[in-house]
Motif scaffolding. Structure first.
Motif, short mmCIF file in Angstrom:
data_model
loop_
_atom_site.label_atom_id
_atom_site.label_comp_id
_atom_site.label_asym_id
_atom_site.label_seq_id
_atom_site.Cartn_x
_atom_site.Cartn_y
_atom_site.Cartn_z
N MET A 196 0.85 -1.17 0.00
CA MET A 196 0.00 0.00 0.00
C MET A 196 0.89 1.24 0.00
N ARG A 197 0.60 2.16 -0.88
CA ARG A 197 1.41 3.37 -1.01
C ARG A 197 0.56 4.60 -0.74
N ARG A 198 1.26 5.64 -0.34
CA ARG A 198 0.65 6.96 -0.14
C ARG A 198 1.38 7.93 -1.05
N ARG A 199 0.66 8.89 -1.59
CA ARG A 199 1.27 9.89 -2.47
C ARG A 199 1.54 11.16 -1.67
N LEU A 200 2.81 11.58 -1.69
CA LEU A 200 3.23 12.81 -1.04
C LEU A 200 3.41 13.88 -2.12
N TYR A 201 3.05 15.10 -1.80
CA TYR A 201 3.19 16.22 -2.73
C TYR A 201 4.18 17.22 -2.16
N TYR A 202 5.09 17.68 -3.01
CA TYR A 202 6.05 18.72 -2.62
C TYR A 202 6.10 19.76 -3.72
N MET A 203 5.99 21.04 -3.35
CA MET A 203 6.17 22.14 -4.29
C MET A 203 7.61 22.61 -4.16
N LEU A 204 8.37 22.46 -5.23
CA LEU A 204 9.80 22.77 -5.22
C LEU A 204 10.04 24.08 -5.97
N PRO A 205 11.02 24.87 -5.52
CA PRO A 205 11.19 26.22 -6.09
C PRO A 205 11.66 26.25 -7.54
N ASP A 206 12.46 25.26 -7.99
CA ASP A 206 12.97 25.29 -9.35
C ASP A 206 13.44 23.90 -9.77
N VAL A 207 13.87 23.78 -11.02
CA VAL A 207 14.29 22.50 -11.56
C VAL A 207 15.55 21.96 -10.88
N PRO A 208 16.59 22.78 -10.61
CA PRO A 208 17.76 22.21 -9.91
C PRO A 208 17.41 21.65 -8.52
N PHE A 259 3.47 2.88 2.73
CA PHE A 259 2.78 3.44 3.89
C PHE A 259 3.69 3.56 5.10
N GLN A 260 4.50 2.54 5.36
CA GLN A 260 5.34 2.52 6.56
C GLN A 260 6.51 3.49 6.46
N ARG A 261 6.79 4.05 5.28
CA ARG A 261 7.92 4.97 5.13
C ARG A 261 7.50 6.43 4.97
N VAL A 262 6.23 6.73 5.05
CA VAL A 262 5.75 8.10 4.86
C VAL A 262 6.42 9.05 5.83
N ARG A 263 6.39 8.76 7.10
CA ARG A 263 6.96 9.63 8.13
C ARG A 263 8.47 9.81 7.91
N GLU A 264 9.16 8.73 7.57
CA GLU A 264 10.61 8.78 7.34
C GLU A 264 10.95 9.72 6.18
N ILE A 265 10.23 9.62 5.08
CA ILE A 265 10.50 10.47 3.90
C ILE A 265 10.14 11.92 4.21
N GLU A 266 9.02 12.13 4.88
CA GLU A 266 8.64 13.51 5.26
C GLU A 266 9.72 14.14 6.13
N ASP A 267 10.20 13.42 7.11
CA ASP A 267 11.24 13.93 8.01
C ASP A 267 12.54 14.21 7.27
N PHE A 281 11.31 23.64 1.05
CA PHE A 281 10.37 22.94 0.18
C PHE A 281 9.01 22.92 0.86
N LYS A 282 7.98 23.26 0.11
CA LYS A 282 6.63 23.31 0.67
C LYS A 282 5.99 21.93 0.56
N PHE A 283 5.65 21.37 1.72
CA PHE A 283 4.96 20.08 1.77
C PHE A 283 3.51 20.32 1.41
N GLY A 284 3.01 19.57 0.41
CA GLY A 284 1.65 19.78 -0.07
C GLY A 284 0.64 18.79 0.45
N GLY A 285 1.05 17.86 1.27
CA GLY A 285 0.10 16.94 1.87
C GLY A 285 0.27 15.52 1.39
N VAL A 286 -0.59 14.65 1.93
CA VAL A 286 -0.56 13.23 1.62
C VAL A 286 -1.91 12.85 1.05
#
Length: 170
Positions: free
Chosen positions: A1-13, A140-148, A157-162
Motif C-alpha cells: 500500500m502506497r501513499r502519495r506525497l506532494y512537494y512544491m519545489l522552487p525550481d528544476v535544480p 505506507f510505513q515509510r511516509v513519516r521517514e520520507i517527510e522527516d 520545500f513546501k509540503f503539499g500533503g498526503v
C-alpha cells in the motif's frame, strides 16, 4: 500500500537534487512524477503523465458507476414494461447494465480527459509561476521517514500533503 506525497519545489535544480536524494533513500524512479510549467525542460526526470495531469481516471470511475446504475434501472424497466409484442428475459437487465458501464466509462472518460486533475488544483498557481510539483508514491510505513528526511534537508520545500488513496491505474 502506497501513499502519495506532494512537494512544491522552487525550481528544476532543486527538483533534481531531491530526485537524487530520494533515489539514495531507495525510492524507485517509477514512483516519482514531476510536473512543471509547459515548456520547462526536466532533464532525466520522470514527468507526470496524462493520467496524473487530467481527471481521466476519476471520470471513468464515475462513468462506470453512473452508467452501470442507469443501465440496470433501464433494463429492469424494459423487462417490467416491455415494448408491445416483445417479451424480454431477465438477462436483458445484465446486458443493459454492461452496456451502461461501457457507455458511461467511454463518455465520461472523453469529457474528463480534457479537464485538469482536480486534486492538483491547489498546486496549479505555483506550477504556472515556475515552480515544480513532485508527486512521490512511498510505502505506507515509510511516509513519516520520507517527510522527516525532506523537512530536515530542505526546510524551504513546501509540503503539499498526503493523498490517502493511490489509484492502481496511473
Amino acid at each position: 500500500m502506497r501513499r502519495r506525497l506532494y512537494y512544491m519545489l522552487p525550481d528544476v535544480p532543486s527538483a533534481r537534487a531531491l530526485l537524487d536524494e530520494l533515489l539514495l533513500a531507495r525510492i524507485e524512479e517509477r514512483y516519482m512524477h514531476f510536473w512543471a510549467k509547459e515548456g520547462t525542460p526536466l532533464p532525466d526526470m520522470p514527468e507526470a503523465n496524462f493520467f496524473q495531469k487530467t481527471d481521466l481516471v476519476h471520470g471513468v470511475e464515475s462513468g462506470i458507476l453512473t452508467g452501470g446504475a442507469l443501465g440496470v434501472i433501464g433494463g429492469a424497466l424494459l423487462v417490467q414494461f416491455p415494448p408491445e409484442g416483445l417479451q424480454l428475459p431477465m438477462v436483458a437487465i445484465l446486458f443493459t447494465g454492461i452496456a451502461g458501464v461501457l457507455f458511461g466509462a467511454w463518455a465520461s472518460g472523453m469529457v474528463a480527459a480534457a479537464i485538469p486533475n482536480s486534486r492538483l488544483e491547489a498546486f496549479r498557481q505555483g506550477i504556472e509561476s515556475g515552480k515544480v510539483l513532485l508527486m512521490v508514491d512511498v510505502p505506507f510505513q515509510r511516509v513519516r521517514e520520507i517527510e522527516d528526511m525532506v523537512e530536515k534537508r530542505h526546510p524551504e520545500f513546501k509540503f503539499g500533503g498526503v493523498e490517502p488513496h493511490i489509484p492502481a491505474f496511473p
